[in-house]
Motif scaffolding. Structure first.
Motif, mmCIF file in Angstrom:
data_model
loop_
_atom_site.group_PDB
_atom_site.id
_atom_site.type_symbol
_atom_site.label_atom_id
_atom_site.label_comp_id
_atom_site.label_asym_id
_atom_site.label_seq_id
_atom_site.Cartn_x
_atom_site.Cartn_y
_atom_site.Cartn_z
ATOM 1 N N ALA A 1 0.486 -0.886 0.327
ATOM 2 C CA ALA A 1 0.390 -0.096 0.480
ATOM 3 C C ALA A 1 0.738 1.293 0.447
ATOM 4 O O ALA A 1 0.339 2.360 -0.554
ATOM 5 N N ASP A 2 1.795 1.501 -0.177
ATOM 6 C CA ASP A 2 2.792 2.409 0.526
ATOM 7 C C ASP A 2 3.779 2.614 -1.281
ATOM 8 O O ASP A 2 4.913 1.816 -0.966
ATOM 9 N N LEU A 3 2.421 2.421 -1.793
ATOM 10 C CA LEU A 3 3.333 2.985 -3.095
ATOM 11 C C LEU A 3 4.139 3.774 -3.618
ATOM 12 O O LEU A 3 5.123 3.886 -4.233
ATOM 13 N N GLU A 4 4.833 5.288 -2.757
ATOM 14 C CA GLU A 4 5.255 6.479 -2.717
ATOM 15 C C GLU A 4 6.929 5.542 -2.819
ATOM 16 O O GLU A 4 7.864 6.053 -3.116
ATOM 17 N N SER A 5 6.912 4.283 -2.319
ATOM 18 C CA SER A 5 8.615 3.534 -1.800
ATOM 19 C C SER A 5 8.325 2.594 -2.063
ATOM 20 O O SER A 5 9.904 2.175 -2.679
ATOM 21 N N TYR A 6 8.080 2.211 -3.675
ATOM 22 C CA TYR A 6 7.943 1.270 -5.276
ATOM 23 C C TYR A 6 9.584 1.790 -5.143
ATOM 24 O O TYR A 6 9.846 0.402 -5.181
ATOM 25 N N PRO A 7 9.365 2.739 -5.849
ATOM 26 C CA PRO A 7 10.992 3.524 -6.108
ATOM 27 C C PRO A 7 12.470 2.276 -5.795
ATOM 28 O O PRO A 7 13.472 2.182 -5.679
ATOM 29 N N ALA A 8 12.385 2.645 -4.072
ATOM 30 C CA ALA A 8 13.161 1.922 -3.278
ATOM 31 C C ALA A 8 13.363 0.438 -3.440
ATOM 32 O O ALA A 8 14.546 -0.129 -3.141
ATOM 33 N N THR B 1 3.119 8.313 -7.541
ATOM 34 C CA THR B 1 2.869 9.594 -6.588
ATOM 35 C C THR B 1 1.147 9.296 -6.885
ATOM 36 O O THR B 1 0.266 8.783 -7.820
ATOM 37 N N VAL B 2 1.049 9.140 -5.078
ATOM 38 C CA VAL B 2 -0.471 8.953 -4.993
ATOM 39 C C VAL B 2 -1.048 10.207 -5.008
ATOM 40 O O VAL B 2 -1.227 11.200 -4.605
ATOM 41 N N GLN B 3 -2.418 10.420 -6.208
ATOM 42 C CA GLN B 3 -3.411 11.428 -6.081
ATOM 43 C C GLN B 3 -4.528 11.667 -4.975
ATOM 44 O O GLN B 3 -4.833 12.853 -4.345
ATOM 45 N N GLU B 4 -5.514 10.401 -4.799
ATOM 46 C CA GLU B 4 -6.488 10.646 -4.028
ATOM 47 C C GLU B 4 -6.334 8.915 -3.285
ATOM 48 O O GLU B 4 -5.628 7.812 -3.019
ATOM 49 N N THR B 5 -6.474 9.821 -1.421
ATOM 50 C CA THR B 5 -6.670 7.934 -0.711
ATOM 51 C C THR B 5 -8.352 8.323 -0.572
ATOM 52 O O THR B 5 -8.680 8.894 -0.335
ATOM 53 N N GLY B 6 -8.695 7.158 0.278
ATOM 54 C CA GLY B 6 -9.788 6.509 0.585
ATOM 55 C C GLY B 6 -9.608 6.452 1.676
ATOM 56 O O GLY B 6 -8.790 7.271 2.716
ATOM 57 N N ALA B 7 -11.148 6.664 2.617
ATOM 58 C CA ALA B 7 -10.804 7.016 4.348
ATOM 59 C C ALA B 7 -9.866 6.150 4.915
ATOM 60 O O ALA B 7 -9.734 6.542 5.785
ATOM 61 N N ARG C 1 -5.442 4.201 2.129
ATOM 62 C CA ARG C 1 -4.636 3.930 1.293
ATOM 63 C C ARG C 1 -5.557 4.033 -0.411
ATOM 64 O O ARG C 1 -6.017 5.279 -0.903
ATOM 65 N N ALA C 2 -4.216 4.103 -1.259
ATOM 66 C CA ALA C 2 -4.476 5.013 -2.634
ATOM 67 C C ALA C 2 -6.017 4.227 -3.316
ATOM 68 O O ALA C 2 -6.103 3.320 -3.220
ATOM 69 N N GLU C 3 -6.526 5.340 -3.937
ATOM 70 C CA GLU C 3 -7.671 5.072 -5.170
ATOM 71 C C GLU C 3 -7.080 5.083 -5.872
ATOM 72 O O GLU C 3 -7.503 5.393 -6.930
ATOM 73 N N LEU D 1 -3.609 4.946 -13.021
ATOM 74 C CA LEU D 1 -4.456 4.293 -12.345
ATOM 75 C C LEU D 1 -5.200 4.316 -10.651
ATOM 76 O O LEU D 1 -4.954 4.622 -9.922
ATOM 77 N N ALA D 2 -6.222 3.829 -10.903
ATOM 78 C CA ALA D 2 -7.686 3.705 -9.963
ATOM 79 C C ALA D 2 -7.171 1.946 -9.010
ATOM 80 O O ALA D 2 -7.074 1.084 -9.846
ATOM 81 N N TYR D 3 -7.444 2.539 -7.826
ATOM 82 C CA TYR D 3 -7.044 1.226 -6.852
ATOM 83 C C TYR D 3 -8.611 0.609 -6.064
ATOM 84 O O TYR D 3 -8.848 1.604 -5.749
ATOM 85 N N GLU D 4 -8.608 -0.570 -6.172
ATOM 86 C CA GLU D 4 -9.922 -0.857 -5.031
ATOM 87 C C GLU D 4 -8.910 -2.162 -4.243
ATOM 88 O O GLU D 4 -8.315 -2.858 -4.104
ATOM 89 N N TRP D 5 -9.157 -1.594 -2.453
ATOM 90 C CA TRP D 5 -8.983 -2.187 -1.571
ATOM 91 C C TRP D 5 -10.036 -3.310 -0.715
ATOM 92 O O TRP D 5 -10.502 -3.148 -0.343
ATOM 93 N N VAL D 6 -9.032 -4.444 -0.211
ATOM 94 C CA VAL D 6 -10.136 -4.967 0.476
ATOM 95 C C VAL D 6 -9.213 -5.813 1.087
ATOM 96 O O VAL D 6 -8.697 -6.946 1.135
ATOM 97 N N GLY D 7 -9.412 -4.767 2.706
ATOM 98 C CA GLY D 7 -8.598 -5.015 4.205
ATOM 99 C C GLY D 7 -6.796 -5.286 3.319
ATOM 100 O O GLY D 7 -6.240 -4.476 2.890
#
Length: 144
Positions: A23-30, A39-45, A48-50, A67-73
């Protein structure tokens, strides 16, 4: 985009810890080779990135896509292309996490379409290389 490529790896850690890294998308380059920027543009409640923008170097070409994301726990995340790039015209991916002994089995599924004509076998080989590299990087990052 019916053809998808998938692979799995077992990581010696719990689902919550692994999904926190995913879920820590911005750390992927590491830890994820080929990822230049996320770069996360929108987050949900849940924080996590939406929506996010990804810039990558894929060997012979690079691109930036939305990209658009859907998270299930801590069990599943899926993402779909919402902004095409100059090369990538379609993309669907997911991570599914399941308990496995003293660790977690992580399955990564990916389907990518590009604007240039490509033989299906070559496309799947490229997807497999991306998946295997990501799973190795994730395992190394979580277990290291």
């Amino acid at each position: 985009m019916a053809d998808r490529t998938s692979s799995s790896v077992t990581i010696r850690s719990g689902k919550a810890e692994i999904m926190a890294v995913i879920a820590d998308l911005e750390s992927y380059p590491a830890w994820a080779s080929g990822i230049r920027e996320f770069t996360v543009q929108e987050t949900g409640a849940d924080g996590r990135a939406e929506r996010a923008r990804l810039t990558f170097d894929g060997g012979p070409f690079g691109d930036t896509v939305g990209l658009a994301y859907e998270w299930v726990g801590d069990d599943h995340v899926r993402w779909d292309l919402v902004e095409k790039g100059s090369v990538v015209s379609g993309l669907h991916g997911s991570y599914t996490l399941k308990p496995a002994g003293d660790g977690t089995e992580v399955t990564y599924e990916l389907a990518v379409d590009v604007r240039v004509p490509m033989i299906g076998m070559v496309k799947r080989k490229g997807e497999k290389r991306i998946i295997d590299s990501a799973l190795k990087g994730l395992k190394r990052h979580v277990e290291g």
